[in-house]
Design a protein around this motif. Sequence first.
Motif, short mmCIF file in Angstrom:
data_model
loop_
_atom_site.label_atom_id
_atom_site.label_comp_id
_atom_site.label_asym_id
_atom_site.label_seq_id
_atom_site.Cartn_x
_atom_site.Cartn_y
_atom_site.Cartn_z
N PHE A 4 31.66 35.46 30.77
CA PHE A 4 32.26 34.17 31.39
C PHE A 4 32.58 35.67 32.75
N GLY A 5 32.84 36.69 32.20
CA GLY A 5 33.66 38.05 32.93
C GLY A 5 32.61 39.09 34.18
N LYS A 6 31.74 38.73 33.45
CA LYS A 6 30.75 39.06 34.56
C LYS A 6 30.59 38.15 36.17
N LYS A 7 30.28 38.88 36.99
CA LYS A 7 30.27 38.69 38.34
C LYS A 7 28.40 37.65 38.68
N ASN A 47 40.07 30.32 44.76
CA ASN A 47 40.87 29.85 43.19
C ASN A 47 42.07 29.72 43.48
N THR A 48 42.11 28.67 42.22
CA THR A 48 43.98 27.74 42.34
C THR A 48 44.07 28.46 40.96
N PRO A 49 45.72 28.25 40.76
CA PRO A 49 46.33 29.06 39.54
C PRO A 49 45.77 28.33 38.39
N GLY A 50 45.90 26.44 38.59
CA GLY A 50 45.62 26.70 37.33
C GLY A 50 44.48 26.63 36.71
N PHE A 54 43.75 29.59 32.95
CA PHE A 54 42.63 29.06 31.88
C PHE A 54 41.53 30.09 31.84
N GLY A 55 41.34 31.01 32.61
CA GLY A 55 40.21 32.14 32.67
C GLY A 55 39.23 31.29 33.50
N ALA A 59 34.77 28.33 38.68
CA ALA A 59 34.46 26.77 37.77
C ALA A 59 35.19 25.85 39.34
N ASN A 60 36.10 27.33 39.87
CA ASN A 60 36.53 26.64 41.41
C ASN A 60 35.33 26.65 42.68
N LYS A 61 35.64 25.92 43.20
CA LYS A 61 35.25 25.64 44.46
C LYS A 61 35.02 26.85 45.50
N SER A 62 33.77 27.22 46.19
CA SER A 62 33.47 28.25 47.41
C SER A 62 33.39 27.62 48.36
N ALA A 63 33.89 28.38 49.66
CA ALA A 63 33.58 28.58 51.02
C ALA A 63 32.87 29.91 51.10
#
Length: 86
Positions: A4-7, A47-50, A54-55, A59-63
């Motif tokens: 999950f750390g990979k771009k 990105n959202t704080p929540g 949780f790392g 999974a956040n949306k993109s623009a």
Amino acid sequence: MGLFGKKKVFDSTEEIKGWHVYRIRGKSIACPHCGNVQFEQRTILLNTPGMTFFGLEWANKSAAALICSSCSQIQWFLESPEVVAA
């Protein structure tokens, strides 16, 4: 770094390289600052704080962000603009 750390592990969008002319929903895009019509497109995570706590930033949306080739003004769009000309 772990998986999950990979771009761009979960990013299926394709970056468009170089300066192009764009439109969205049939309307041409021009820079509101200088009037230029050539931009470079980037995909930006919203990105959202929540999710960050949780790392789970991936999974956040993109623009779509369009960067003006003349003055570097950035415009943000939730849907991807289409390329009109290179």
